[in-house]
Design an enzyme around this catalytic site. Structure first.
Site, PDB file in Angstrom:
ATOM      1  N   SER A 141       0.537 -14.557  61.047  1.00  0.00           N
ATOM      2  CA  SER A 141      -0.786 -15.380  61.134  1.00  0.00           C
ATOM      3  C   SER A 141      -0.988 -16.117  59.752  1.00  0.00           C
ATOM      4  CB  SER A 141      -2.120 -14.386  61.190  1.00  0.00           C
ATOM      5  OG  SER A 141      -3.202 -15.000  60.941  1.00  0.00           O
ATOM      6  N   TYR A 154      -7.249  -6.819  59.638  1.00  0.00           N
ATOM      7  CA  TYR A 154      -6.484  -7.696  60.436  1.00  0.00           C
ATOM      8  C   TYR A 154      -5.514  -8.505  59.229  1.00  0.00           C
ATOM      9  CZ  TYR A 154      -4.605 -11.741  63.345  1.00  0.00           C
ATOM     10  OH  TYR A 154      -3.893 -12.530  64.111  1.00  0.00           O
TER      11      TYR A 154
HETATM   12  P1  NAD Z   1      -4.491 -12.248  73.097  1.00  0.00           P
HETATM   13  O1  NAD Z   1      -5.546 -11.191  72.755  1.00  0.00           O
HETATM   14  O2  NAD Z   1      -4.668 -13.178  74.291  1.00  0.00           O
HETATM   15  O3  NAD Z   1      -3.023 -11.477  73.276  1.00  0.00           O
HETATM   16  C1  NAD Z   1      -2.670 -10.187  72.776  1.00  0.00           C
HETATM   17  C2  NAD Z   1      -1.975  -9.143  73.552  1.00  0.00           C
HETATM   18  O4  NAD Z   1      -1.546  -8.206  72.932  1.00  0.00           O
HETATM   19  C3  NAD Z   1      -2.933  -8.871  74.794  1.00  0.00           C
HETATM   20  O5  NAD Z   1      -2.344  -9.117  76.035  1.00  0.00           O
HETATM   21  C4  NAD Z   1      -3.197  -7.458  74.673  1.00  0.00           C
HETATM   22  O6  NAD Z   1      -3.153  -6.738  75.773  1.00  0.00           O
HETATM   23  C5  NAD Z   1      -1.835  -6.850  74.051  1.00  0.00           C
HETATM   24  N1  NAD Z   1      -1.981  -5.714  73.245  1.00  0.00           N
HETATM   25  C6  NAD Z   1      -2.975  -5.256  72.451  1.00  0.00           C
HETATM   26  N2  NAD Z   1      -2.870  -4.271  72.031  1.00  0.00           N
HETATM   27  C7  NAD Z   1      -1.858  -3.628  72.465  1.00  0.00           C
HETATM   28  C8  NAD Z   1      -0.841  -2.332  72.528  1.00  0.00           C
HETATM   29  N3  NAD Z   1      -1.393  -1.327  71.730  1.00  0.00           N
HETATM   30  N4  NAD Z   1       0.132  -2.143  73.202  1.00  0.00           N
HETATM   31  C9  NAD Z   1       0.664  -3.278  74.067  1.00  0.00           C
HETATM   32  N5  NAD Z   1       0.018  -4.724  74.139  1.00  0.00           N
HETATM   33  C10 NAD Z   1      -1.131  -4.658  73.502  1.00  0.00           C
HETATM   34  O7  NAD Z   1      -4.124 -12.941  71.659  1.00  0.00           O
HETATM   35  P2  NAD Z   1      -3.211 -13.919  71.377  1.00  0.00           P
HETATM   36  O8  NAD Z   1      -3.713 -15.004  70.595  1.00  0.00           O
HETATM   37  O9  NAD Z   1      -2.241 -14.456  72.459  1.00  0.00           O
HETATM   38  O10 NAD Z   1      -2.473 -13.106  70.067  1.00  0.00           O
HETATM   39  C11 NAD Z   1      -0.952 -12.916  70.046  1.00  0.00           C
HETATM   40  C12 NAD Z   1      -0.626 -12.569  68.681  1.00  0.00           C
HETATM   41  O11 NAD Z   1      -0.845 -13.724  67.780  1.00  0.00           O
HETATM   42  C13 NAD Z   1      -1.292 -11.385  67.914  1.00  0.00           C
HETATM   43  O12 NAD Z   1      -0.530 -10.754  67.257  1.00  0.00           O
HETATM   44  C14 NAD Z   1      -2.192 -12.205  67.083  1.00  0.00           C
HETATM   45  O13 NAD Z   1      -2.646 -11.324  66.120  1.00  0.00           O
HETATM   46  C15 NAD Z   1      -1.451 -13.578  66.842  1.00  0.00           C
HETATM   47  N6  NAD Z   1      -2.380 -14.598  66.150  1.00  0.00           N
HETATM   48  C16 NAD Z   1      -3.279 -15.242  66.980  1.00  0.00           C
HETATM   49  C17 NAD Z   1      -3.915 -16.101  66.475  1.00  0.00           C
HETATM   50  C18 NAD Z   1      -5.038 -16.753  67.433  1.00  0.00           C
HETATM   51  O14 NAD Z   1      -5.780 -17.721  66.839  1.00  0.00           O
HETATM   52  N7  NAD Z   1      -5.205 -16.491  68.746  1.00  0.00           N
HETATM   53  C19 NAD Z   1      -3.661 -16.584  65.345  1.00  0.00           C
HETATM   54  C20 NAD Z   1      -2.662 -16.218  64.607  1.00  0.00           C
HETATM   55  C21 NAD Z   1      -2.167 -14.910  64.956  1.00  0.00           C
END
Ligand code: NAD
Length: 263
Positions: A141, A154
């Protein structure tokens, strides 16, 4: 030729916003997929939307070693090996200064975002070695290279996976295993809606709305908006594919200029 033709990819967090976009794009580019997440109904739906001839699923909590071994094995059983791991599952935790931050939430964020990635690497590397190499892509991130207040767990976790990525890249290089992170700024998914709502709830001024928070966050990004999951997936595709054959140990921003000097 499709850029992932003949390759098998494991994607964790595959039913979330970014994971699902990556699953679709990887499948369009010829990959065979095993999708990993917590909820079976959502996984089944995602597999159907990607195509059952191209994707299978494994229900797993990425923090659990036995479930991690099982999802790697599921990909091997279904497709004969693994070429790509997209270690993408993540949670945001809560929002508060460190003295008030709940210990159990800190532990859970570290377990999912760091231990979960470490376990994925631990069990997939031997399988990739048998295949003669592979690509591991970790979702970090902008919080992996900078910080703001109130998201200590985080931010710590997303910094930690950069150290993990660099170590794994050094260890993997002799076997042809490349390891990189993708570092998105705010992206239009459930996670940002959750963070915006928590942000509003912690504000002293009860008149501030989620919409205002969204606009203020967008304004701090030089391109003036959040990214879309598909824009992140395209960087993941590059790193997963042989197009990035000389890229390992790198931190790849997908952040609308945020890290270059956003406010
Ligand atoms: P999201 O919440 O839509 O997706 C995250 C997924 O991870 C969910 O489907 C959830 O069920 C799954 N998950 C959570 N805990 C888990 C576990 N213990 N075992 C298996 N699966 C699990 O969010 P997203 O935005 O798609 O996030 C995806 C990645 O991107 C994450 O690592 C997040 O930190 C990173 N990220 C997101 C953003 C943003 O702005 N959305 C920015 C930077 C980084």
């Amino acid at each position: 030729m499709a850029r992932l033709e003949g390759k098998v990819a494991l994607i964790t967090g595959a039913t979330g916003g970014i994971g699902r976009a990556a699953a679709r794009l990887f499948a369009d580019e010829g990959a065979r997929l095993t999708l990993v997440d917590l909820d079976e109904t959502a996984l089944r739906e995602t597999v159907q939307s990607v195509g059952e001839d191209r994707a299978s699923y494994a229900v797993a909590d990425v923090t659990m070693p036995d479930q991690t071994q099982a999802y790697v094995q599921a990909a091997v059983d279904r497709w004969g090996g693994v070429d790509v791991l997209l270690a993408n599952a993540g949670i945001e935790g809560s929002l508060s200064p460190i003295p008030d931050y709940p210990l159990d939430v800190f532990d859970r964020v570290m377990a999912v975002n760091v231990r979960g990635v470490w376990l994925g690497i631990k069990y997939v590397v031997p399988v990739m070695r048998e295949r003669g190499g592979g690509s591991i892509v970790i979702t970090s991130s902008t919080a992996g290279i900078g910080a703001g207040p109130d998201m200590s767990a985080y931010t710590t976790s997303k910094h930690a996976v950069i150290g993990l990525m660099r170590t794994a890249a050094m260890e993997g290089a002799p076997s042809g295993i490349r390891v990189n992170t993708v570092n998105p700024a705010p992206i239009e998914t459930r996670m940002m809606r959750s963070i915006e709502e928590m942000r509003v709830a912690t504000m002293d001024d009860a008149a501030i709305t989620v919409e205002q928070t969204y606009r203020a966050t967008s304004a701090r990004i030089p391109l003036g908006r959040y990214g879309n999951p598909e824009e992140v997936a395209k960087m993941m595709l590059f790193l997963a594919s042989d197009d990035s054959s000389f890229c390992t140990g790198g931190v790849y921003m997908v952040d609308g200029g945020r890290s270059a000097g956003g406010r």
